[in-house]
Design a protein around this motif. Structure first.
Motif, PDB file in Angstrom:
ATOM      1  N   SER A   1       0.841  -1.200   0.000  1.00 27.71           N
ATOM      2  CA  SER A   1       0.000   0.000   0.000  1.00 27.71           C
ATOM      3  C   SER A   1       0.872   1.245   0.000  1.00 27.71           C
ATOM      4  CB  SER A   1      -0.906   0.015   1.234  1.00 27.71           C
ATOM      5  OG  SER A   1      -1.804  -1.064   1.182  1.00 27.71           O
ATOM      6  N   PHE A   2       0.485   2.226  -0.817  1.00 29.70           N
ATOM      7  CA  PHE A   2       1.325   3.408  -0.989  1.00 29.70           C
ATOM      8  C   PHE A   2       0.486   4.678  -0.900  1.00 29.70           C
ATOM      9  CE2 PHE A   2       3.278   6.718  -3.614  1.00 29.70           C
ATOM     10  CZ  PHE A   2       4.590   6.697  -3.165  1.00 29.70           C
ATOM     11  N   LYS A   3       0.975   5.636  -0.129  1.00 30.31           N
ATOM     12  CA  LYS A   3       0.364   6.964  -0.087  1.00 30.31           C
ATOM     13  C   LYS A   3       1.466   8.000  -0.270  1.00 30.31           C
ATOM     14  CE  LYS A   3      -3.826   6.139   2.613  1.00 30.31           C
ATOM     15  NZ  LYS A   3      -4.715   6.498   1.469  1.00 30.31           N
ATOM     16  N   SER A   4       1.092   9.154  -0.809  1.00 30.05           N
ATOM     17  CA  SER A   4       2.103  10.169  -1.091  1.00 30.05           C
ATOM     18  C   SER A   4       1.804  11.469  -0.358  1.00 30.05           C
ATOM     19  CB  SER A   4       2.176  10.438  -2.599  1.00 30.05           C
ATOM     20  OG  SER A   4       0.955  10.984  -3.069  1.00 30.05           O
ATOM     21  N   ILE A   5       2.872  12.212  -0.084  1.00 25.19           N
ATOM     22  CA  ILE A   5       2.765  13.583   0.412  1.00 25.19           C
ATOM     23  C   ILE A   5       3.618  14.459  -0.507  1.00 25.19           C
ATOM     24  CG2 ILE A   5       2.355  12.922   2.812  1.00 25.19           C
ATOM     25  CD1 ILE A   5       5.318  13.604   3.356  1.00 25.19           C
ATOM     26  N   HIS A   6       3.388  15.753  -0.460  1.00 24.58           N
ATOM     27  CA  HIS A   6       4.156  16.668  -1.311  1.00 24.58           C
ATOM     28  C   HIS A   6       5.235  17.329  -0.471  1.00 24.58           C
ATOM     29  CE1 HIS A   6       5.263  19.272  -4.513  1.00 24.58           C
ATOM     30  NE2 HIS A   6       4.834  20.377  -3.921  1.00 24.58           N
ATOM     31  N   ILE A   7       6.491  17.081  -0.825  1.00 23.84           N
ATOM     32  CA  ILE A   7       7.610  17.651  -0.099  1.00 23.84           C
ATOM     33  C   ILE A   7       8.798  17.755  -1.051  1.00 23.84           C
ATOM     34  CG2 ILE A   7       8.291  15.358   0.739  1.00 23.84           C
ATOM     35  CD1 ILE A   7       8.851  18.685   2.617  1.00 23.84           C
ATOM     36  N   THR A   8       9.631  18.754  -0.848  1.00 25.50           N
ATOM     37  CA  THR A   8      10.843  18.920  -1.648  1.00 25.50           C
ATOM     38  C   THR A   8      12.031  19.093  -0.712  1.00 25.50           C
ATOM     39  OG1 THR A   8      10.388  21.303  -1.776  1.00 25.50           O
ATOM     40  CG2 THR A   8       9.694  19.951  -3.650  1.00 25.50           C
ATOM     41  N   GLY A   9      13.228  18.894  -1.245  1.00 28.37           N
ATOM     42  CA  GLY A   9      14.429  19.035  -0.431  1.00 28.37           C
ATOM     43  C   GLY A   9      14.920  20.463  -0.389  1.00 28.37           C
ATOM     44  N   PHE A  10      15.755  20.769   0.608  1.00 19.28           N
ATOM     45  CA  PHE A  10      16.338  22.096   0.732  1.00 19.28           C
ATOM     46  C   PHE A  10      17.434  22.305  -0.309  1.00 19.28           C
ATOM     47  CE2 PHE A  10      14.514  22.110   5.011  1.00 19.28           C
ATOM     48  CZ  PHE A  10      14.090  23.426   5.094  1.00 19.28           C
ATOM     49  N   LYS A  11      17.502  23.500  -0.848  1.00 24.10           N
ATOM     50  CA  LYS A  11      18.618  23.893  -1.698  1.00 24.10           C
ATOM     51  C   LYS A  11      19.785  24.257  -0.786  1.00 24.10           C
ATOM     52  CE  LYS A  11      15.876  23.855  -5.311  1.00 24.10           C
ATOM     53  NZ  LYS A  11      15.935  22.772  -6.316  1.00 24.10           N
ATOM     54  N   ARG A  12      20.982  23.932  -1.188  1.00 27.78           N
ATOM     55  CA  ARG A  12      22.145  24.219  -0.346  1.00 27.78           C
ATOM     56  C   ARG A  12      22.604  25.667  -0.457  1.00 27.78           C
ATOM     57  NH1 ARG A  12      24.649  19.956   2.241  1.00 27.78           N
ATOM     58  NH2 ARG A  12      23.470  18.052   1.952  1.00 27.78           N
TER      59      ARG A  12
ATOM     60  N   GLY B   1      11.433  13.168   6.275  1.00 21.93           N
ATOM     61  CA  GLY B   1      11.423  14.244   7.263  1.00 21.93           C
ATOM     62  C   GLY B   1      10.077  14.460   7.913  1.00 21.93           C
ATOM     63  N   PRO B   2       9.060  14.877   7.159  1.00 18.16           N
ATOM     64  CA  PRO B   2       7.751  15.126   7.781  1.00 18.16           C
ATOM     65  C   PRO B   2       7.084  13.856   8.303  1.00 18.16           C
ATOM     66  CG  PRO B   2       7.647  15.407   5.398  1.00 18.16           C
ATOM     67  CD  PRO B   2       9.091  15.285   5.744  1.00 18.16           C
ATOM     68  N   VAL B   3       7.325  12.715   7.656  1.00 19.96           N
ATOM     69  CA  VAL B   3       6.663  11.469   8.084  1.00 19.96           C
ATOM     70  C   VAL B   3       7.169  11.021   9.449  1.00 19.96           C
ATOM     71  CG1 VAL B   3       6.260   9.036   7.528  1.00 19.96           C
ATOM     72  CG2 VAL B   3       6.297  10.740   5.687  1.00 19.96           C
ATOM     73  N   VAL B   4       8.481  10.906   9.598  1.00 19.83           N
ATOM     74  CA  VAL B   4       9.058  10.430  10.860  1.00 19.83           C
ATOM     75  C   VAL B   4       8.880  11.478  11.960  1.00 19.83           C
ATOM     76  CG1 VAL B   4      11.165   9.623  11.989  1.00 19.83           C
ATOM     77  CG2 VAL B   4      10.685   8.942   9.630  1.00 19.83           C
ATOM     78  N   TYR B   5       9.026  12.748  11.619  1.00 15.03           N
ATOM     79  CA  TYR B   5       8.815  13.818  12.609  1.00 15.03           C
ATOM     80  C   TYR B   5       7.380  13.782  13.130  1.00 15.03           C
ATOM     81  CZ  TYR B   5       8.613  18.537  14.598  1.00 15.03           C
ATOM     82  OH  TYR B   5       8.444  19.618  15.438  1.00 15.03           O
TER      83      TYR B   5
ATOM     84  N   VAL C   1       9.990  24.917   3.533  1.00 21.17           N
ATOM     85  CA  VAL C   1       9.575  24.961   4.942  1.00 21.17           C
ATOM     86  C   VAL C   1       8.054  24.828   5.043  1.00 21.17           C
ATOM     87  CG1 VAL C   1       9.434  26.400   7.009  1.00 21.17           C
ATOM     88  CG2 VAL C   1      11.564  26.286   5.715  1.00 21.17           C
ATOM     89  N   TYR C   2       7.345  25.554   4.201  1.00 20.39           N
ATOM     90  CA  TYR C   2       5.871  25.458   4.184  1.00 20.39           C
ATOM     91  C   TYR C   2       5.443  24.023   3.844  1.00 20.39           C
ATOM     92  CZ  TYR C   2       1.124  25.651   2.386  1.00 20.39           C
ATOM     93  OH  TYR C   2      -0.201  25.378   2.135  1.00 20.39           O
ATOM     94  N   ARG C   3       6.077  23.439   2.826  1.00 22.44           N
ATOM     95  CA  ARG C   3       5.709  22.073   2.421  1.00 22.44           C
ATOM     96  C   ARG C   3       6.019  21.065   3.521  1.00 22.44           C
ATOM     97  NH1 ARG C   3       8.668  23.382  -3.115  1.00 22.44           N
ATOM     98  NH2 ARG C   3       6.933  24.365  -4.247  1.00 22.44           N
ATOM     99  N   PHE C   4       7.096  21.336   4.277  1.00 18.69           N
ATOM    100  CA  PHE C   4       7.430  20.431   5.377  1.00 18.69           C
ATOM    101  C   PHE C   4       6.300  20.404   6.404  1.00 18.69           C
ATOM    102  CE2 PHE C   4       9.018  19.789   9.676  1.00 18.69           C
ATOM    103  CZ  PHE C   4       9.660  18.572   9.559  1.00 18.69           C
TER     104      PHE C   4
ATOM    105  N   GLY D   1       3.377  18.783   5.071  1.00 18.23           N
ATOM    106  CA  GLY D   1       3.639  17.343   5.024  1.00 18.23           C
ATOM    107  C   GLY D   1       3.478  16.695   6.388  1.00 18.23           C
ATOM    108  N   VAL D   2       3.882  17.407   7.451  1.00 16.04           N
ATOM    109  CA  VAL D   2       3.708  16.892   8.815  1.00 16.04           C
ATOM    110  C   VAL D   2       2.225  16.722   9.124  1.00 16.04           C
ATOM    111  CG1 VAL D   2       3.980  17.425  11.262  1.00 16.04           C
ATOM    112  CG2 VAL D   2       5.891  17.812   9.693  1.00 16.04           C
ATOM    113  N   THR D   3       1.422  17.733   8.788  1.00 17.72           N
ATOM    114  CA  THR D   3      -0.025  17.663   9.019  1.00 17.72           C
ATOM    115  C   THR D   3      -0.640  16.496   8.254  1.00 17.72           C
ATOM    116  OG1 THR D   3      -0.150  20.050   9.347  1.00 17.72           O
ATOM    117  CG2 THR D   3      -2.204  18.917   8.797  1.00 17.72           C
ATOM    118  N   ASP D   4      -0.274  16.365   6.971  1.00 18.94           N
ATOM    119  CA  ASP D   4      -0.808  15.267   6.158  1.00 18.94           C
ATOM    120  C   ASP D   4      -0.356  13.910   6.691  1.00 18.94           C
ATOM    121  OD1 ASP D   4      -1.981  17.147   4.540  1.00 18.94           O
ATOM    122  OD2 ASP D   4      -0.441  17.057   2.975  1.00 18.94           O
TER     123      ASP D   4
END
Length: 363
Positions: free
Chosen positions: A53-64, A105-109, A74-77, A80-83
């Motif tokens: 079973s697979f579910k998705s959230i919308h998140i992107t990585g930080f630019k260095r 990040g948002p899933v485990v947090y 940051v907003y997406r994070f 993503g935590v709420t979702d």
């Protein structure tokens, strides 16, 4: 037990997760799984094919570098935590495992904030930003390299190895050789640059075809799909050496690896886990295009123990590559020493060790 796994972006984060899931199913056929990833990541196609079973959230990585995109991230994070909290509550998760990539990040947090037991798994010798961040909140951290321990709270770290390693043990090397056309009575070296191939490695091999064609060993040369047609033409122009077999991709890599004497490869964590579990000597050409140059650090963990030869891409030439291959395959004492050293670094029961971690934190 109801288990949520999250990991994505590259196969190096996804395949260890799938190997762990398979190990848990062996021990508990009633376990239920949910995989959380992103729609655009490789996990969105690989995981559903495994009937997970697979579910998705919308998140992107930080630019260095400083970027307005980081504000959006940051907003997406937090979104993503709420979702993730909603998904975890709906699934009634007993434990959440992150295997790397920014989606974790948002899933485990979210799981940690909900009081759900959590584990992260770090495959490389230098952790990524996501796992460094999550290490403050999780219950346990599984690592594959001694070098990675220093980056995490020591009381949480456990040397588990890479679950992918468990899947190469017990493979039929004879069957693997036959599947790609290798003879059984002659040493064989496998050269590959990952699923997409690596142009510098391809160029070094092509410049050495005539010399390789005269060697008393076989060469299994995996080009990557995008390079195959171009490389095949070059091989034909060089007379199609009988002892050089060219393939675009190998789908049964664990089986083929079990029949190989020496490997030339990048230094991705999953590859090294497979090689050490099987005790295969290697010539490692780390990709210089990865975060924190972690592949070179991965390779050093093997070369410092005499299990591999380290060849930096900037030093890679056709003659140098052939010289390194000869120094191992044509010297039986050296070959056996490197096999023993590689085997000593392997953790073939890695998936079981991760499973034990789960049992420890889930009361």
């Amino acid at each position: 037990m109801r288990i949520v796994v999250s990991g994505g972006g590259t196969g190096g984060h996804i395949y260890p997760a799938l190997a762990l899931i398979r190990e848990i199913v062996k021990k508990d056929e009633h376990a239920e799984f949910l995989y959380i990833g992103t729609k655009k990541g490789l996990e969105s196609t690989i995981v559903p094919r495994e009937n997970i079973s697979f579910k998705s959230i919308h998140i992107t990585g930080f630019k260095r570098k400083l970027s307005f995109e980081n504000i959006k991230t940051v907003y997406r994070f937090f979104k993503g935590v709420t979702d993730s909290k909603r998904i975890l509550k709906d699934f009634k998760a007993d434990v959440v495992i992150g295997t790397g990539g920014y989606v974790c990040g948002p899933v485990v947090y979210a799981a940690a904030k909900l009081g759900i037991p959590t584990i992260i798994h770090e495959q490389n010798s230098i952790p990524g930003l996501t796992n460094k961040f999550l290490s403050k909140y999780v219950d346990r951290i599984g690592v594959c390299f001694e070098e990675a321990k220093q980056y995490f709270p020591q009381e949480k770290v456990v040397m588990t190895g890479n679950p992918r390693a468990s899947e190469v043990i017990g493979q039929d090397g004879v069957k693997g050789r036959r599947s790609v056309g290798l003879k059984l009575n002659q040493p064989a070296v496998l050269i590959f640059g990952g699923s997409r191939g690596a142009k510098p490695i391809n160029e070094a091999v092509l410049k050495s075809l005539t010399e390789l064609g005269n060697k008393p060993y076989q060469v299994l040369y995996v080009t990557g799909e995008v390079h195959y047609e171009e490389v095949k033409k070059e091989v034909e122009l060089n007379g199609n050496p009988e002892n050089v077999i060219v393939k675009p991709f190998i789908h049964n890599m664990p089986e083929v690896l079990a029949g190989i004497d020496l490997t030339v490869a990048r230094a991705g964590a999953t590859t090294l886990a497979e090689l050490t579990s099987l005790g295969i000597p290697s010539i490692l050409i780390p990709s210089p295009y990865v975060t924190d140059n972690h592949q070179e650090k991965n390779a050093l963990a093997l070369s410092n123990q005499k299990a591999a030869l380290l060849l930096l891409e900037r030093d890679l030439t056709g003659p140098k590559l052939v010289e390194h291959i000869d120094s191992i395959l044509l010297d039986n004492d050296q070959l056996e020493k490197m096999k023993s050293a590689a085997k000593s670094l392997g953790i073939p029961d890695a998936a079981n060790r991760m499973n034990q971690l789960i049992k420890e934190i889930v009361k």
